[in-house]
Design an enzyme around this catalytic site. Structure first.
Site, PDB file in Angstrom:
ATOM      1  CE  LYS A  22     190.009  12.696  56.374  1.00 35.06           C
ATOM      2  NZ  LYS A  22     190.342  13.419  57.596  1.00 35.06           N
ATOM      3  CG  ASN A  23     188.119  10.816  59.359  1.00 37.53           C
ATOM      4  OD1 ASN A  23     189.237  11.242  59.067  1.00 37.53           O
ATOM      5  ND2 ASN A  23     187.046  11.589  59.413  1.00 37.53           N
ATOM      6  NE  ARG A  92     191.186  16.848  66.827  1.00 33.73           N
ATOM      7  CZ  ARG A  92     191.265  17.397  68.018  1.00 33.73           C
ATOM      8  NH1 ARG A  92     192.003  18.456  68.206  1.00 33.73           N
ATOM      9  NH2 ARG A  92     190.611  16.883  69.023  1.00 33.73           N
ATOM     10  CB  CYS A 116     191.975  22.767  62.845  1.00 31.49           C
ATOM     11  SG  CYS A 116     190.395  22.030  63.022  1.00 31.49           S
ATOM     12  NE  ARG A 121     188.762  18.873  65.132  1.00 32.60           N
ATOM     13  CZ  ARG A 121     189.133  18.142  64.086  1.00 32.60           C
ATOM     14  NH1 ARG A 121     189.724  18.710  63.074  1.00 32.60           N
ATOM     15  NH2 ARG A 121     188.913  16.856  64.056  1.00 32.60           N
ATOM     16  N   PRO A 122     190.008  20.923  71.312  1.00 33.98           N
ATOM     17  CG  PRO A 122     188.899  21.237  73.337  1.00 33.98           C
ATOM     18  CD  PRO A 122     188.754  21.434  71.861  1.00 33.98           C
ATOM     19  CB  VAL A 123     193.684  16.648  72.887  1.00 33.11           C
ATOM     20  CG1 VAL A 123     193.656  16.594  71.381  1.00 33.11           C
ATOM     21  CG2 VAL A 123     194.825  17.527  73.379  1.00 33.11           C
ATOM     22  CG  ASP A 124     189.217  18.710  77.134  1.00 37.84           C
ATOM     23  OD1 ASP A 124     189.129  18.580  75.895  1.00 37.84           O
ATOM     24  OD2 ASP A 124     188.235  18.973  77.847  1.00 37.84           O
ATOM     25  CG  LEU A 125     186.846  15.091  76.307  1.00 40.19           C
ATOM     26  CD1 LEU A 125     185.662  14.744  75.417  1.00 40.19           C
ATOM     27  CD2 LEU A 125     186.388  15.189  77.761  1.00 40.19           C
ATOM     28  CG  ASP A 306     183.485  14.688  58.974  1.00 43.14           C
ATOM     29  OD1 ASP A 306     183.637  15.785  59.532  1.00 43.14           O
ATOM     30  OD2 ASP A 306     184.163  13.673  59.261  1.00 43.14           O
ATOM     31  CB  ILE A 328     179.943  18.176  65.756  1.00 43.20           C
ATOM     32  CG1 ILE A 328     178.751  17.229  65.539  1.00 43.20           C
ATOM     33  CG2 ILE A 328     181.175  17.423  66.257  1.00 43.20           C
ATOM     34  CD1 ILE A 328     178.355  16.383  66.713  1.00 43.20           C
ATOM     35  NE  ARG A 398     194.392  17.428  55.828  1.00 47.40           N
ATOM     36  CZ  ARG A 398     194.067  17.880  57.026  1.00 47.40           C
ATOM     37  NH1 ARG A 398     193.795  19.145  57.194  1.00 47.40           N
ATOM     38  NH2 ARG A 398     194.018  17.070  58.065  1.00 47.40           N
TER      39      ARG A 398
HETATM   40  C1  EPZ Z   1     186.766  13.080  64.108  1.00 49.39           C
HETATM   41  O1  EPZ Z   1     187.376  14.203  64.704  1.00 49.39           O
HETATM   42  C2  EPZ Z   1     186.996  13.212  62.617  1.00 49.39           C
HETATM   43  N1  EPZ Z   1     188.429  13.249  62.358  1.00 49.39           N
HETATM   44  C3  EPZ Z   1     186.349  14.486  62.095  1.00 49.39           C
HETATM   45  O2  EPZ Z   1     186.503  14.509  60.685  1.00 49.39           O
HETATM   46  C4  EPZ Z   1     184.861  14.444  62.431  1.00 49.39           C
HETATM   47  O3  EPZ Z   1     184.283  15.661  62.024  1.00 49.39           O
HETATM   48  C5  EPZ Z   1     184.665  14.238  63.933  1.00 49.39           C
HETATM   49  O4  EPZ Z   1     185.357  13.045  64.364  1.00 49.39           O
HETATM   50  C6  EPZ Z   1     183.205  14.089  64.340  1.00 49.39           C
HETATM   51  O5  EPZ Z   1     182.627  13.013  63.642  1.00 49.39           O
HETATM   52  C7  EPZ Z   1     189.128  12.123  62.303  1.00 49.39           C
HETATM   53  O6  EPZ Z   1     188.614  11.025  62.497  1.00 49.39           O
HETATM   54  C8  EPZ Z   1     190.562  12.233  61.950  1.00 49.39           C
HETATM   55  P1  EPZ Z   1     185.448  14.557  68.170  1.00 49.39           P
HETATM   56  P2  EPZ Z   1     187.582  14.235  66.289  1.00 49.39           P
HETATM   57  O7  EPZ Z   1     186.455  14.263  69.203  1.00 49.39           O
HETATM   58  O8  EPZ Z   1     187.815  12.874  66.765  1.00 49.39           O
HETATM   59  C9  EPZ Z   1     185.225  18.320  71.139  1.00 49.39           C
HETATM   60  C10 EPZ Z   1     187.180  15.397  58.603  1.00 49.39           C
HETATM   61  O9  EPZ Z   1     186.776  16.326  57.882  1.00 49.39           O
HETATM   62  N2  EPZ Z   1     186.344  17.715  71.894  1.00 49.39           N
HETATM   63  O10 EPZ Z   1     184.303  13.604  68.025  1.00 49.39           O
HETATM   64  O11 EPZ Z   1     188.580  15.266  66.562  1.00 49.39           O
HETATM   65  C11 EPZ Z   1     185.635  18.775  69.743  1.00 49.39           C
HETATM   66  O12 EPZ Z   1     186.256  20.042  69.773  1.00 49.39           O
HETATM   67  C12 EPZ Z   1     187.324  15.574  60.105  1.00 49.39           C
HETATM   68  O13 EPZ Z   1     187.514  14.287  58.146  1.00 49.39           O
HETATM   69  C13 EPZ Z   1     186.729  18.297  73.096  1.00 49.39           C
HETATM   70  O14 EPZ Z   1     186.171  19.307  73.533  1.00 49.39           O
HETATM   71  O15 EPZ Z   1     186.137  14.753  66.744  1.00 49.39           O
HETATM   72  C14 EPZ Z   1     184.308  18.746  69.017  1.00 49.39           C
HETATM   73  O16 EPZ Z   1     183.605  19.929  69.277  1.00 49.39           O
HETATM   74  C15 EPZ Z   1     187.031  16.946  60.556  1.00 49.39           C
HETATM   75  N3  EPZ Z   1     187.750  17.711  73.799  1.00 49.39           N
HETATM   76  C16 EPZ Z   1     183.578  17.558  69.662  1.00 49.39           C
HETATM   77  O17 EPZ Z   1     184.268  17.324  70.892  1.00 49.39           O
HETATM   78  C17 EPZ Z   1     188.384  16.577  73.352  1.00 49.39           C
HETATM   79  O18 EPZ Z   1     189.300  16.103  74.037  1.00 49.39           O
HETATM   80  C18 EPZ Z   1     183.586  16.273  68.874  1.00 49.39           C
HETATM   81  O19 EPZ Z   1     184.901  16.022  68.415  1.00 49.39           O
HETATM   82  C19 EPZ Z   1     187.956  16.003  72.154  1.00 49.39           C
HETATM   83  C20 EPZ Z   1     186.931  16.581  71.431  1.00 49.39           C
END
Ligand code: EPZ
Length: 419
Positions: A22-23, A92, A116, A121-125, A306, A328, A398
């Site tokens: 999926k991811n 997301r 969520c 889960r911000p998107v600042d990066l 996950d 995480i 999902r």
């Molecule tokens: C992906 O989420 C996956 N989702 C998640 O799977 C998975 O748990 C995660 O990667 C970690 O492996 C998809 O691929 C759709 P991150 P993602 O950016 O990309 C913080 C599932 O169940 N962060 O690696 O959103 C964030 O809040 C889902 O299938 C910021 O602070 O994860 C987290 O604490 C759930 N700012 C950490 O980084 C940002 O701009 C890692 O998140 C981005 C992230």
């Protein structure tokens, strides 16, 4: 809302076909926005999240055909550069259309995804990376309004911590940017390599995906391609953990043990026999109970967040006490109280859960708040004595393709109850 009724205690024997990830599917689908030619994806799982992204891509101008697991996407023209709140808030990964729209059209207006259940889960990066590449970004009434009228420019993006989404989003934008983009401290998850393979098949120049520093040389245009989505490592791990909890022997067809990272080692340490074959992974439980194993979730190749919930279900019946540390996401133990309702002995202190294994869980009505937590309750239900009713099955829809059918074929008593 549909429910799943499970009568536990029957070991699992047989073969389970592992679906495409999926991811990964969600990210390579977004790549279709980068070209006016057809992108054909194979091994795409039929999941609610995939359907949701298809709806969003269609309103941007994608024509598509989804037949079995082959999805062809053709975005000849972009009709709209706006991704509305209703389609982004539910998932997301929809936010990832921002980079490709900006790279191809020079502008985009995409709703912020919001928080969520598992954390803020911000998107600042993501936004910092696009800004470093020359995008002008404003936030207005919950939307990101981005412009790059002269195109995006390559930049050095140094991520302060590993983010899968920010790495992928940067890749999706950088492939059409002018010059070189370097992503430092990039995520190394297999889905990153899969996205790079897809983009490269489309004519991009992405080097060293799967390493901590990724280099992307921008090109003027991308073309159509065919790409096979890699097998779902989380689905693979979840079924392996189900064998650990309930017993039996499963052959996971199409699975690749190499994608499981530290989860494979943890399963072996717990006492499961794992045999990697040509195009499958065989999981066998020979001992009465699994052994307790401590884990800490980490970016790949560490233990995946996950799979943390599913591993907790396994540890709930293991012999001994284990600690499970989540590093995480800040709120990813919501399955713990539900497992406790089934007789599990779990105490949570901040980001660490201590699980004292019991000989037998007891079936109960349970409720989950996210996808992987739901799967942990299914695993617990398969292992428990009596009936478990898992509420809110839409979470499972999902991310786990044909879950009941796959388990029923291996002897599980599991049924969907329609409301
Ligand atoms: C992906 O989420 C996956 N989702 C998640 O799977 C998975 O748990 C995660 O990667 C970690 O492996 C998809 O691929 C759709 P991150 P993602 O950016 O990309 C913080 C599932 O169940 N962060 O690696 O959103 C964030 O809040 C889902 O299938 C910021 O602070 O994860 C987290 O604490 C759930 N700012 C950490 O980084 C940002 O701009 C890692 O998140 C981005 C992230």
């Amino acid at each position: 809302m549909d429910k799943l009724a499970i009568i536990g205690g029957r070991p699992l024997y047989g073969e389970i076909p592992i679906s495409g990830a999926k991811n990964s599917a969600l990210k390579v689908m977004a790549a279709a926005l980068l070209t006016d030619e057809k992108l054909t994806l194979t091994n795409v799982p039929r999941l609610a999240d995939v359907d949701m992204l298809l709806r969003l891509l269609a309103q941007h101008g994608a024509e598509y055909n989804f037949d079995n697991s082959t999805l062809s996407l053709h975005v000849k023209d972009i009709f709209s550069t706006e991704a509305p709140y209703d389609l982004v808030r539910k998932m997301r990964a929809s936010f990832n259309v921002l980079g490709p729209l900006l790279a191809r059209e020079g502008k985009a207006k995409v709703s912020l995804p919001g928080g969520c259940a598992i954390g803020a889960r911000p998107v600042d990066l993501h936004l910092k990376a696009l800004t470093a590449m020359g995008a002008k970004i404003e936030l207005d009434e919950g939307y990101v309004i981005a412009e790059a009228p002269d195109g995006l420019k390559g930049a050095v993006i140094s991520l302060p911590f590993v983010s899968v989404g920010a790495t992928e989003h940067t890749m999706l934008a950088a492939v059409l940017a002018g010059g070189e983009t370097v992503i430092e401290n990039a995520a190394r998850e297999p889905e990153i390599t899969d996205l790079a393979d897809c983009l490269n098949a489309m004519g991009a120049r992405v080097k060293d995906a799967g390493r901590s520093t990724i280099r992307i040389e921008g090109v003027d245009r991308l073309h159509g391609a065919e790409h096979r989505v890699l097998p779902d490592r989380i689905e693979t791990g979840a079924y392996a953990m189900a064998v650990g909890a309930v017993g039996g022997e499963l052959t996971l067809m199409g699975a690749d043990g190499g994608l499981l990272g530290a989860a494979l080692a943890a399963l072996e340490e717990a006492g499961l026999q794992i045999e990697e074959r040509e195009n499958s992974l065989c999981i066998k439980k020979t001992e009465e109970r699994c052994k307790a194993v401590d884990i800490v979730t980490q970016p790949f190749p560490g233990f995946p967040t996950d799979l943390q919930a599913q591993f907790m279900a396994l540890m709930a019946t293991a012999d001994g006490a284990s600690t499970i540390k989540e590093t995480i996401f800040e709120n990813r133990f919501m399955h713990a109280p539900e497992l406790s309702r089934m007789g599990a002995k779990i105490s949570v202190d901040a980001q660490t859960a201590t699980v004292r294994g019991v000989e037998r869980l007891k079936g109960a009505p349970v409720m989950a708040t996210d996808l992987r937590a739901s799967m942990s309750l299914v695993i617990a239900g398969l292992a428990a004595e009596g009936q478990t009713m898992v509420n809110r099955v839409y979470h499972l829809d999902r991310g786990f393709e044909r879950l009941e059918e796959k388990l029923q074929n291996c002897g599980a008593l599991i049924e969907r109850v329609k409301d």
